[in-house]
Design a protein around this motif. Structure first.
Motif, mmCIF file in Angstrom:
data_model
loop_
_atom_site.group_PDB
_atom_site.id
_atom_site.type_symbol
_atom_site.label_atom_id
_atom_site.label_comp_id
_atom_site.label_asym_id
_atom_site.label_seq_id
_atom_site.Cartn_x
_atom_site.Cartn_y
_atom_site.Cartn_z
ATOM 1 N N ARG A 6 0.824 -1.211 0.000
ATOM 2 C CA ARG A 6 0.000 0.000 0.000
ATOM 3 C C ARG A 6 0.858 1.261 0.000
ATOM 4 O O ARG A 6 0.580 2.219 -0.723
ATOM 5 C CB ARG A 6 -0.924 -0.001 1.214
ATOM 6 C CG ARG A 6 -1.860 1.221 1.286
ATOM 7 C CD ARG A 6 -2.541 1.331 2.624
ATOM 8 N NE ARG A 6 -1.542 1.601 3.661
ATOM 9 C CZ ARG A 6 -1.716 1.336 4.955
ATOM 10 N NH1 ARG A 6 -2.841 0.785 5.379
ATOM 11 N NH2 ARG A 6 -0.775 1.608 5.829
ATOM 12 N N HIS A 16 -1.451 -1.099 -4.999
ATOM 13 C CA HIS A 16 -2.704 -1.096 -4.243
ATOM 14 C C HIS A 16 -3.547 -2.330 -4.515
ATOM 15 O O HIS A 16 -4.248 -2.817 -3.619
ATOM 16 C CB HIS A 16 -3.493 0.181 -4.537
ATOM 17 C CG HIS A 16 -2.839 1.408 -4.012
ATOM 18 N ND1 HIS A 16 -2.961 2.638 -4.600
ATOM 19 C CD2 HIS A 16 -2.019 1.605 -2.941
ATOM 20 C CE1 HIS A 16 -2.269 3.534 -3.927
ATOM 21 N NE2 HIS A 16 -1.685 2.934 -2.923
ATOM 22 N N CYS A 67 -9.477 0.515 1.940
ATOM 23 C CA CYS A 67 -9.338 0.353 0.487
ATOM 24 C C CYS A 67 -10.638 0.719 -0.220
ATOM 25 O O CYS A 67 -10.631 1.443 -1.228
ATOM 26 C CB CYS A 67 -8.935 -1.078 0.143
ATOM 27 S SG CYS A 67 -7.242 -1.508 0.571
ATOM 28 N N LEU A 92 -8.600 2.165 -3.180
ATOM 29 C CA LEU A 92 -7.226 1.659 -3.298
ATOM 30 C C LEU A 92 -7.251 0.200 -3.729
ATOM 31 O O LEU A 92 -7.638 -0.673 -2.962
ATOM 32 C CB LEU A 92 -6.489 1.785 -1.956
ATOM 33 C CG LEU A 92 -6.319 3.191 -1.400
ATOM 34 C CD1 LEU A 92 -5.672 3.149 -0.024
ATOM 35 C CD2 LEU A 92 -5.490 4.042 -2.348
#
Length: 173
Positions: free
Chosen positions: A73, A82, A107, A112
């Motif tokens: 990340r 990601h 996320c 993401l």
């Protein structure tokens, strides 16, 4: 080992501990890998930390898998990815791990590695909060405050912030 020097008491401690027990990173002990990786990640050799977390994750350590997700990340010791972070969080969240559920919610909330989905983010934060995860409490409070995936509710938001702060979440204090 490079991590053991006068400025690195963490490395010195763990090197002594694992040599004393004749357990080394090279023997594949995932706990040793994680401990040494923790020393590496704090500034000296993030690439080496990533390698050690990867080995421990491959051996099935859930904490190492989550940390590996953070590495992907944030680009710690590897290239940002990601999609890979999302994949890792999804897999670990299926085991019921609250931290992974919270990371997965992040996320979804921010898009993401996946399509942004505030409703899924809210549901995951709610599930982790109901199980007592302090950081999820803070994130759920943000959902209520901003109307992300739910109706705005400032009273619920404040209640969650206070609960998280009382539980020791410094970001909520």
């Amino acid at each position: 080992m490079k991590i053991v020097n006068a400025e690195n008491s963490c490395g010195q401690f763990f090197l002594g501990r694992y040599y004393n027990h004749r357990i080394t990173v090279e023997e594949g002990n995932k706990n040793a890998q994680i401990k040494f990786a923790n020393c590496y990640i704090n500034g000296w050799e993030q690439r080496k930390a990533f390698e050690l977390y990867s080995k421990a994750a491959e051996a099935g350590d859930l904490d190492a898998q989550i940390i590996l997700g953070w590495c992907y990340r944030d680009g710690l010791g590897t290239t940002k990815n990601h999609e890979k972070a999302f994949e890792i969080y999804s897999k670990v969240a299926e085991t019921g791990d609250l931290g992974a559920q919270n990371d997965l919610a992040d996320c979804y909330l921010n898009g993401l590695g996946t399509t942004k989905n505030e409703e899924k983010a809210f549901k995951l934060s709610l599930k982790a909060t109901e199980a007592g995860h302090q950081y999820a409490q803070l994130d759920l409070g943000l959902c209520y405050q901003n109307g992300w995936g739910t109706t705005k509710n400032l009273a619920k938001s404040l209640k969650l912030y206070l609960k998280a702060a009382k539980g020791g979440n410094t970001k909520a204090q």
